[in-house]
Design a protein around this motif. Structure first.
Motif, PDB file in Angstrom:
ATOM      1  N   GLN A  33       0.652  -1.217  -0.449  1.00  0.00           N
ATOM      2  CA  GLN A  33       0.031   0.198   0.009  1.00  0.00           C
ATOM      3  C   GLN A  33       0.633   1.680   0.474  1.00  0.00           C
ATOM      4  OE1 GLN A  33      -4.274   0.838   1.954  1.00  0.00           O
ATOM      5  NE2 GLN A  33      -2.838   0.845   3.796  1.00  0.00           N
ATOM      6  N   ALA A  34       1.069   1.750  -1.153  1.00  0.00           N
ATOM      7  CA  ALA A  34       1.989   2.926  -1.154  1.00  0.00           C
ATOM      8  C   ALA A  34       0.887   4.139  -2.371  1.00  0.00           C
ATOM      9  CB  ALA A  34       2.892   3.053  -1.807  1.00  0.00           C
ATOM     10  N   PRO A  35       1.050   5.039  -2.244  1.00  0.00           N
ATOM     11  CA  PRO A  35       0.802   6.339  -2.577  1.00  0.00           C
ATOM     12  C   PRO A  35       1.309   6.734  -3.919  1.00  0.00           C
ATOM     13  CG  PRO A  35       0.931   7.235  -0.825  1.00  0.00           C
ATOM     14  CD  PRO A  35       1.677   6.226  -0.760  1.00  0.00           C
ATOM     15  N   PRO A  36       0.970   7.560  -5.175  1.00  0.00           N
ATOM     16  CA  PRO A  36       1.250   7.516  -6.005  1.00  0.00           C
ATOM     17  C   PRO A  36       2.294   8.038  -6.252  1.00  0.00           C
ATOM     18  CG  PRO A  36      -0.867   8.063  -6.937  1.00  0.00           C
ATOM     19  CD  PRO A  36      -0.691   7.274  -5.370  1.00  0.00           C
ATOM     20  N   GLY A  37       3.472   7.841  -6.809  1.00  0.00           N
ATOM     21  CA  GLY A  37       5.227   9.037  -7.373  1.00  0.00           C
ATOM     22  C   GLY A  37       5.992   8.322  -6.236  1.00  0.00           C
ATOM     23  N   THR A  38       5.614   6.788  -5.704  1.00  0.00           N
ATOM     24  CA  THR A  38       6.371   7.006  -4.110  1.00  0.00           C
ATOM     25  C   THR A  38       7.949   5.738  -4.955  1.00  0.00           C
ATOM     26  OG1 THR A  38       5.124   5.291  -3.386  1.00  0.00           O
ATOM     27  CG2 THR A  38       4.754   7.611  -2.385  1.00  0.00           C
ATOM     28  N   GLY A  39       7.265   5.700  -5.690  1.00  0.00           N
ATOM     29  CA  GLY A  39       8.454   4.749  -6.572  1.00  0.00           C
ATOM     30  C   GLY A  39       8.322   2.837  -6.390  1.00  0.00           C
ATOM     31  N   LYS A  40       7.203   2.956  -6.389  1.00  0.00           N
ATOM     32  CA  LYS A  40       6.779   1.412  -6.050  1.00  0.00           C
ATOM     33  C   LYS A  40       6.694   0.439  -7.278  1.00  0.00           C
ATOM     34  CE  LYS A  40       2.010   1.803  -5.952  1.00  0.00           C
ATOM     35  NZ  LYS A  40       1.775   2.974  -6.911  1.00  0.00           N
ATOM     36  N   THR A  41       6.369   0.516  -8.010  1.00  0.00           N
ATOM     37  CA  THR A  41       6.171   0.459  -9.458  1.00  0.00           C
ATOM     38  C   THR A  41       7.468  -0.397  -9.961  1.00  0.00           C
ATOM     39  OG1 THR A  41       3.408   1.098  -9.702  1.00  0.00           O
ATOM     40  CG2 THR A  41       5.460  -0.268 -12.154  1.00  0.00           C
ATOM     41  N   VAL A 157       2.312 -10.997  -4.827  1.00  0.00           N
ATOM     42  CA  VAL A 157       2.597  -9.958  -5.080  1.00  0.00           C
ATOM     43  C   VAL A 157       1.505  -8.551  -5.257  1.00  0.00           C
ATOM     44  CG1 VAL A 157       3.152  -7.608  -3.985  1.00  0.00           C
ATOM     45  CG2 VAL A 157       4.893  -9.807  -4.233  1.00  0.00           C
ATOM     46  N   ALA A 158       0.655  -7.932  -4.217  1.00  0.00           N
ATOM     47  CA  ALA A 158      -0.900  -6.741  -4.721  1.00  0.00           C
ATOM     48  C   ALA A 158      -0.594  -5.152  -4.476  1.00  0.00           C
ATOM     49  CB  ALA A 158      -2.049  -7.008  -4.547  1.00  0.00           C
ATOM     50  N   MET A 159      -0.097  -4.788  -5.810  1.00  0.00           N
ATOM     51  CA  MET A 159       0.399  -3.120  -4.886  1.00  0.00           C
ATOM     52  C   MET A 159      -0.638  -2.291  -5.122  1.00  0.00           C
ATOM     53  SD  MET A 159       3.569  -2.416  -5.882  1.00  0.00           S
ATOM     54  CE  MET A 159       3.926  -2.124  -7.399  1.00  0.00           C
ATOM     55  N   SER A 160      -0.478  -0.960  -4.923  1.00  0.00           N
ATOM     56  CA  SER A 160      -2.095  -0.362  -5.111  1.00  0.00           C
ATOM     57  C   SER A 160      -1.656   1.110  -4.039  1.00  0.00           C
ATOM     58  CB  SER A 160      -3.211  -0.527  -4.453  1.00  0.00           C
ATOM     59  OG  SER A 160      -4.382   0.236  -4.149  1.00  0.00           O
TER      60      SER A 160
END
Length: 844
Positions: A33-41, A157-160
């Motif tokens: 669970q990470a907001p947009p722009g944090t670099g998770k992708t 892994v699920a990311m959002s």
């Protein structure tokens, strides 16, 4: 070895990487669970690849985002796309044997799973942006959770950006010991100033997003761009991001900004732009470059990062799929964005410094927006997903760990379509044809049109039509053939991608069907009709009637005047555009009637239709394409047709289709009083009750209507007697007699109350002199009779249900007033002992 420190430099998600690696090492599943722009992708996939042997497949919901993510990771690792990082999207693939991280769209991975559920060579699957709740991503959640039961080594892994973490943790951890670990990454937002700029005009009108509102967004964005430098303490105007719902709106606002802000570089971002234009948006700007204004669809909300943005302008609208079951229509519609989406959009301005977000609506509108995005599976057409589930071996998704179950009604409708295509059997299991259709990267209806159409018009034409329909092109004036001409010339948006898809579909069709004949003048319409036989349409006046029964209007354009068309897309609409039908045709092609009958042959029917008109049952034998009448001749109705016609007329018009005689009406009133006062078994005589039981009492009479009889000549007295209960019917004359014997010896008709009068009483109108000596007032069905006592001339003198009280009281005043007016008639002082008579004193 991959340098994770260099890749993650400056990315907030770098702090969460140890937790992710630990979760995967211990459990094999995780929810990020990470907001947009944090670099998770950017950072999570190579972090997984560093610990695993095998490929990491990252599922991105959009093609443009998958390509952009692969190129960015390749750039950060100093490699070319297709080496360490590659991508696979429909019609394009850059992957090699050395690829460790592969970005792909959901449809690509779904078809790989159907081909081989073991996913050989794949060590991990990352489902990115699951909060968008696309149907295919939701299906992957359930399918991959089932795969892990057999492949415990498969990392999932699920990311959002905004996620119901507990729900997805439970789903992904179903095959392991409890919910999956949740890895959080805090937001890295800088201060954000929020402004409201509501429009003085409605945001939408009958045709969609209102042009006046788009002008407001354009002017608001231009003004905000001029003021932002001062508000943010910058030396010059910042890069900006403007959010709009669709391609048309993006193009219009971008064109306006180019006029109003000549010093800025205005770029468009949507699913139809080419790779070079996409790279220009995602690369960011360099020192000395002109400020950029990126006008985007929801792509930039979370799927795609646009670097350098410090100003966001949000229209507050989104485009989502919707299904209209009643009219068999589905497509993208403009709706209010969710509050989650609005927060994400605004947050894009504060990733790299203090930001400014301007919302083109007010706080009340924001509060009324839905909290979360609507899951597509609950509102969209499910024909494609239903086929995938059938091929997976779980028809209707029963028992699968899905985020939300598909609606039962939508699934039934989808399976009905698939059965007509021959894709599933009666149990919902996929047939051999269904499995072949699932291999085609298009809706099953389009897949069937490709295979069948290739044999009739040639693989090239069939592939061209299917490629255009699958990519959601919107032709001007609804003219699909005109759009295909522009695509062939390369003058329509997305022509390059369309040509690439045509080549791929053409090769697939050739392998399946051979070369085909080709050469039909209405070949485009034929392919469309094969895909949607229920949307074959015929002109009726100024609008078109579809075989499904929907009426729709054509927009102005080259198709007007065509007698027959095949409709590829029809959508709900209001106002003049829909010509009062409530629907407008977005895409169609002309075809001949014989072609329509061939393509929609499964809908051809011959039926006898009977209607009740002018007191008669009239019938016609109709040949039709479902709702479209082709020919009609008058015939004699059968008994069944007559019964259906009368039943329909009773439902629409009630019992008024018959003429009630005085005798029939009287009997009905008598029975109604008995039902009211005594109850069962005396029958209910209300309109609804009689209409519902008409076969019991009107059957023989209705059968005679089939022979040409008239309903207004049917005496309903005898039919009503069929409802009398036995043996109680023998008491009818005793309980509710038709006439009442009065002391004069005459039998006077009783007027019973109306059927729907809950308090009405039986009434006897009789001359006063005929009741002399009658002290006890009679009752009918336990209800006292109300007497209307009349003068010798038949005019009312008194109304009473208590004769004894009348003789003792009011009679004296009546006698005083009437004896002089009617001296020939008896007016005795003692009415108790006087003889009742209907005659004058002399005649008596």
């Amino acid at each position: 070895m991959t340098d994770l420190h260099r890749i993650g430099e400056g990315l907030p998600f770098a702090a969460a990487v140890p937790d992710l690696r630990a979760a995967v090492r211990d459990r094999g599943v995780a929810v990020v669970q990470a907001p947009p722009g944090t670099g998770k992708t950017t950072l999570a996939p190579p972090a997984l690849a560093a610990d695993l042997t095998g490929r990491v497949v990252v599922v991105q919901p959009r093609r443009i985002a998958a390509r952009a993510a692969a190129r960015r990771l390749a750039d950060l690792t100093g490699t070319s796309p297709g080496e360490f990082a590659g991508f696979t999207v429909r019609g394009e693939r850059q992957v090699s044997s050395a690829t460790r991280v592969e970005f792909a769209t959901p449809g690509v991975l779904l078809r790989r799973l159907l081909a081989d559920p073991a996913l050989p060579g794949v060590a991990a699957v990352v489902l990115d942006e699951v909060h968008e709740r696309g149907i295919e991503t939701d299906l992957l959640v359930g399918m991959l959770a089932e795969v892990r039961v057999l492949r415990e080594d498969l990392v999932l892994v699920a990311m959002s950006a905004t996620l119901d973490a507990a729900r997805f943790a439970t789903l992904l951890g179903a095959a392991t010991a409890g919910p999956a670990p949740v890895v959080d990454c805090p937001s890295a937002l800088h201060p954000l100033e929020l402004r409201w700029a509501p429009a003085p005009v409605p945001r939408t009108d009958a045709r969609g997003v209102a042009d006046a509102f788009l002008d407001h967004v354009t002017q608001t964005a231009a003004e905000a761009h001029r003021q932002a430098a001062g508000a943010l303490g910058l030396e010059g105007p910042p890069d900006a991001l403007v959010f709009l719902p669709g391609v048309r709106e993006v193009e219009r606002v971008a064109a306006g900004l180019r006029r109003l802000v000549p010093g800025a570089e205005v770029l468009e971002l949507h699913g139809r732009i080419g790779a070079r234009a996409q790279d220009r948006v995602t690369a960011g700007s360099s020192p000395g470059d002109a400020p950029r204004i990126v006008v985007s669809t929801a792509l930039a909300e979370s799927s795609l990062t646009v670097p350098g943005v410090r100003l966001v302008v949000d229209a507050g609208l989104a485009r989502e799929p919707r299904r209209d079951a009643a009219r068999d229509m589905s497509g993208l519609v403009t709706v209010a964005a969710s509050r989650d989406a609005a927060v994400q959009r605004a947050g894009r301005a504060a990733r790299q410094g203090t930001g400014l977000a301007v919302r083109c609506y007010d706080e009340t509108t924001f509060a009324a927006m839905p909290a979360h995005v609507t899951p597509q599976i609950s509102v969209a057409d499910l024909v494609g997903p239903a086929l995938l589930l059938a091929c997976w071996g779980t028809p209707r998704g029963e028992g699968m760990p899905l985020p939300d179950p598909p609606p039962a009604g939508a699934v039934r409708d989808a399976e009905a379509v698939l059965r007509r295509l021959g894709a599933v059997d009666e149990e919902g299991q996929a047939t051999d044809l269904g499995r072949r259709l699932a291999e085609v990267p298009a809706d099953p209806r389009l897949a069937r049109a490709l295979l069948d159409g290739a044999a009739l018009v040639g693989p090239r034409v069939a592939a061209e039509v299917v490629a255009a329909l699958a990519d959601d092109h919107r032709p001007d004036g609804g003219d699909l053939a005109g759009l295909l001409g522009a695509l062939r010339r390369g003058s329509a948006p997305g022509a390059t991608r369309w040509m690439r898809e045509v080549r791929r579909l053409e090769e697939l069709a050739e392998r399946r069907t051979g070369s085909g004949r080709g050469g039909r003048a209405d070949g485009v319409g034929l392919v469309v009709a094969l895909a949607h036989p229920d949307r074959v349409a015929r002109r009726t006046g100024e609008v078109y009637l579809l075989a499904s029964g929907t009426r729709a209007a054509l927009p102005p354009g080259g198709l007007r005047g065509q007698e027959w068309i095949a409709v590829a897309e029809v959508a709900r609409a209001d106002g003049r555009a829909a010509a009062g039908t409530g629907a407008v045709i977005r895409s169609a092609a002309p075809l001949a009637q014989e072609t329509a009958e061939m393509a929609a042959g499964g809908l051809l029917v011959e039926r006898t239709t009977a209607t009740f008109r002018d007191h008669r049952v009239v019938a016609r034998r109709v040949r039709a394409l479902d709702a479209i009448e082709l020919s009609s001749v008058a015939v004699r109705p059968g008994a069944d047709e007559a019964r259906r016609a009368v039943e329909s007329a009773l439902a629409e018009q009630g019992l008024g289709i018959f003429t009630w005689s005085e005798a029939a009406d009287g009997l009905r009133r008598r029975l109604a009083l008995l039902h009211r006062e005594v109850g069962d078994p005396w029958p209910d005589m209300g309109d609804a009750a009689l209409a519902a039981r008409w076969p019991e009492w009107l059957g023989p009479e209705v059968d005679r209507l089939a022979d040409g009889g008239r309903a207004d000549r049917i005496d309903l007295t005898a039919p009503l007697r069929r409802l009398l209960p036995w043996p109680e019917a023998a008491q009818l004359e005793e309980l509710a007699p038709e006439r009442l014997a009065v002391p004069s010896g005459r039998a006077v008709r009783i007027d019973y109350p109306a059927v729907d009068d809950p308090d009405g009483r039986p009434v006897v109108a009789v001359k006063l002199q005929e009741c002399f000596g009658w002290a006890q007032s009679p009752a009918v069905a336990g209800v006292p009779v109300q007497f209307h006592l009349l003068s010798p001339a038949g005019r009312p003198l008194a109304v009473t249900d208590d004769l004894a009280s009348f003789w003792s009281g009011a009679y004296a005043q009546v006698r005083a007033e009437m004896r002089g007016r009617y001296p020939k008639h008896p007016w005795p002082e003692d009415p108790w002992t006087a003889s009742a008579t209907a005659r004058t004193q002399r005649r008596s």
